[in-house]
Design an enzyme around this catalytic site. Sequence first.
Site, PDB file in Angstrom:
ATOM      1  N   HIS A 459      -9.804  95.871  47.613  1.00 50.90           N
ATOM      2  CA  HIS A 459     -10.859  96.732  47.081  1.00 50.90           C
ATOM      3  C   HIS A 459     -10.397  98.099  46.615  1.00 50.90           C
ATOM      4  CE1 HIS A 459     -14.866  97.993  46.317  1.00 50.90           C
ATOM      5  NE2 HIS A 459     -15.458  97.189  47.161  1.00 50.90           N
ATOM      6  N   TYR A 575     -27.058 101.118  53.101  1.00 54.24           N
ATOM      7  CA  TYR A 575     -26.062 101.530  52.101  1.00 54.24           C
ATOM      8  C   TYR A 575     -26.117 100.536  50.946  1.00 54.24           C
ATOM      9  CZ  TYR A 575     -21.313 102.704  50.330  1.00 54.24           C
ATOM     10  OH  TYR A 575     -20.236 103.079  49.574  1.00 54.24           O
ATOM     11  N   SER A 577     -24.695 100.111  47.049  1.00 50.92           N
ATOM     12  CA  SER A 577     -23.700 100.689  46.155  1.00 50.92           C
ATOM     13  C   SER A 577     -24.238 100.773  44.732  1.00 50.92           C
ATOM     14  CB  SER A 577     -22.423  99.840  46.183  1.00 50.92           C
ATOM     15  OG  SER A 577     -21.443 100.397  45.341  1.00 50.92           O
ATOM     16  N   THR A 588     -18.306 104.888  42.722  1.00 53.16           N
ATOM     17  CA  THR A 588     -19.601 104.474  43.243  1.00 53.16           C
ATOM     18  C   THR A 588     -20.291 105.632  43.948  1.00 53.16           C
ATOM     19  OG1 THR A 588     -18.646 103.724  45.344  1.00 53.16           O
ATOM     20  CG2 THR A 588     -18.864 102.081  43.588  1.00 53.16           C
TER      21      THR A 588
END
Length: 754
Positions: A459, A575, A577, A588
């Site tokens: 990632h 959360y 994104s 982001t």
Amino acid sequence: MAEAHQAVGFRTSLTSDGAEVELSAPVLQEIYLSGLRSWKRHLSRFWNDFLTGVFPASPLSWLFLFSAIQLAWFLQLDPSLGLMEKIKELLPDWGGQHHGLRGVLAAALFASCLWGTLIFTLHVALRLLLSYHGWLLEPHGAMSSPTKTWLALVRIFSGRHPMLFSYQRSLPRQPVPSVQDTVRKYLESVRPVLSDEDFDWTAVLAQEFLRLQASLLQWYLRLKSWWASNYVSDWWEEFVYLRSRNPLMVNSNYYMMAARAGNAVHALLLYRHRLNRQEIPPTLLMGMRPLCSAQYEKIFNTTRIPGVQKDYIRHLHDSQHVAVFHRGRFFRVGTHSRNSLLSPRALEQQFQRILDDPSPACPHEEHLAALTAAPRGTWAQVRRSLKTQAAEALEAVEGAAFFVSLDAEPAGLTREDPAASLDAYAHALLAGRGHDRWFDKSFTLIVFSNGKLGLSVEHSWADCPISGHMWEFTLATECFQLGYSTDGHCKGHLDPTLPRPQRLQWDLPDQIHSSISLALRGAKILSENVDCHVFPFSLFGKSFIRRCHLSSDSFIQIALQLAHFRDRGQFCLTYESAMTRLFLEGRTETVRSCTREACNFVRAMEDKEKTDPQCLALFRVAVDKHQALLKAAMSGQGVDRHLFALYVVSRFLHLQSPFLTQADDHGYGVSYIFMGDDMITFHISSKKSSTKTDSHRLGQHIEDALLDVASLFQAGQHFKRRFRGSGKEDSRHRCGFLSRQTGASKTSMTSTYF
């Protein structure tokens, strides 16, 4: 989901063995280095800047301008108003016979200066235009006169046929929000999940922070925003990803699914070829507003190298081989012959040679890749020995275009048990067996024995939409362009002159054998702790939500709040994104979707005295609030990245701020993909070790919540009747087989972490 998992625990990246790690560099030095890295990236793309950085002009436009000046000079006209004569006087005198040459050089210099001035003006004008975000705040389907004028001006200044990186120099920088606004939004976001006493205490800490520390920390952030390309993205990459000492497997890797294999490697290399030539068009919102393309640069030839305290990303300009893993053995497979890409049939031939190779794995070679799933500090120390003893083999893997894992087991959707097979498929892509993926590579292509395939992606180098775009291109190219012959092979001819794939030899020192065993044990524990559930929902999708005149994403997010409340009996910070690629090098931002408006709707849905019209009214209010938060996040006015950057500055300055201190959070990770117009696929993950979470249980709540929300609308009431009448198991079974028909359709993905 991997980003959210890393982000909520980013403070652990600043700790080592439970003790705080001090950031010893002065903050001004760190800001200076951030800017220096930005300028180095610009200089490293000098040739690209020459070709596309002059956009919306082109090198040919310089030639046209120079020719026009020469023609005017021939006609005894002076478009420079005497400047060319001044330039000629400054040039050396090479004698009378070279008088004409001095005139040509003077015209070329004047044309270059005029051309550069015009380009700079166009860039500034386009950057100012792209800084306008009023279009984001307008209701869906409505466009004001200023926005229409803005679109027309963007079209004029954008030029024609842009390449992938054409807009990079014209993108605005991400703004630093007002610290007062950020604190106010933060307090608003935590109010629904805190008791009155806890909220009052948090508000006191917030006011103390604003009074004592905020202005100083904000000053440093503004300084960085002026000097570096982006005030937060490089710190986000460093502290959330590269400084994290947690294993990459599960924590920092995510997966993508597909239902076919074959030409995938060739299609990926075709994508790289187009990427190198910048033939991939930039992503445009509304067909006009460009997004930042910087993350595309590191898709291929990229490896995350472990360090004791901090990893770093190694990116090569080119690589003409892939690294392949099969039955515990590593191979180097060349991808080019005589500087041209191997045909799909030739690549298939090479992979078949690996499959037919009967040689066994060497001792401990089979489980070697488990080290990339170990804690990063441990892997960094072992890698030092490995680099000394097996440098050539290690370089072949880390220097590959990407990693390919040829799994010996089948995977994918099955008719006998579609629900369980999808869960197993997702788990195999996410974690494998803990030793059959090289988790450091930018991505691993996983090909199962029955031809199904998928990706495991690291990632840190980019976010999901980048790899998703590559994956869609790969599937579409494999299906519609490359195809197969009637006997099932890739099209093309065998090449008997190709050398066989090179078997990599690992001279593993005895002292790392125990490290491999420990890494494998830890990888298996991590893998077995993942509760992964995937289910396609096909009773309705994007088309129905559009008919309700609602945002698809907001519809799902509010339904997820209802599902989570039914699962846990309480609300929690959420959360979601959102991208900030409207800005240069943006990545982001977080949408805190557990709002007071969403909680009011959820409570109304659970209150039997509330009528459907009352619930529907509250639902629309919650959707409007979510849309406002999403648009604020996209336009650089979110909460979390600003608080994150303030916290990093406070650590550099050794300032203690209780307000900026965050606690770790654990819960569910949910991603959902709109597959075409009439299907939504959900991917849910949690930890089996948690007594409070169950991915399958949450999946059932999500199905129920979607149907309950849809039934609030007259057009959606029949969905619930159909679902109840057919039975959940039959419905899920039916949904599963529909997913095979949409594997190459246009998709959009959103991830949420509870």
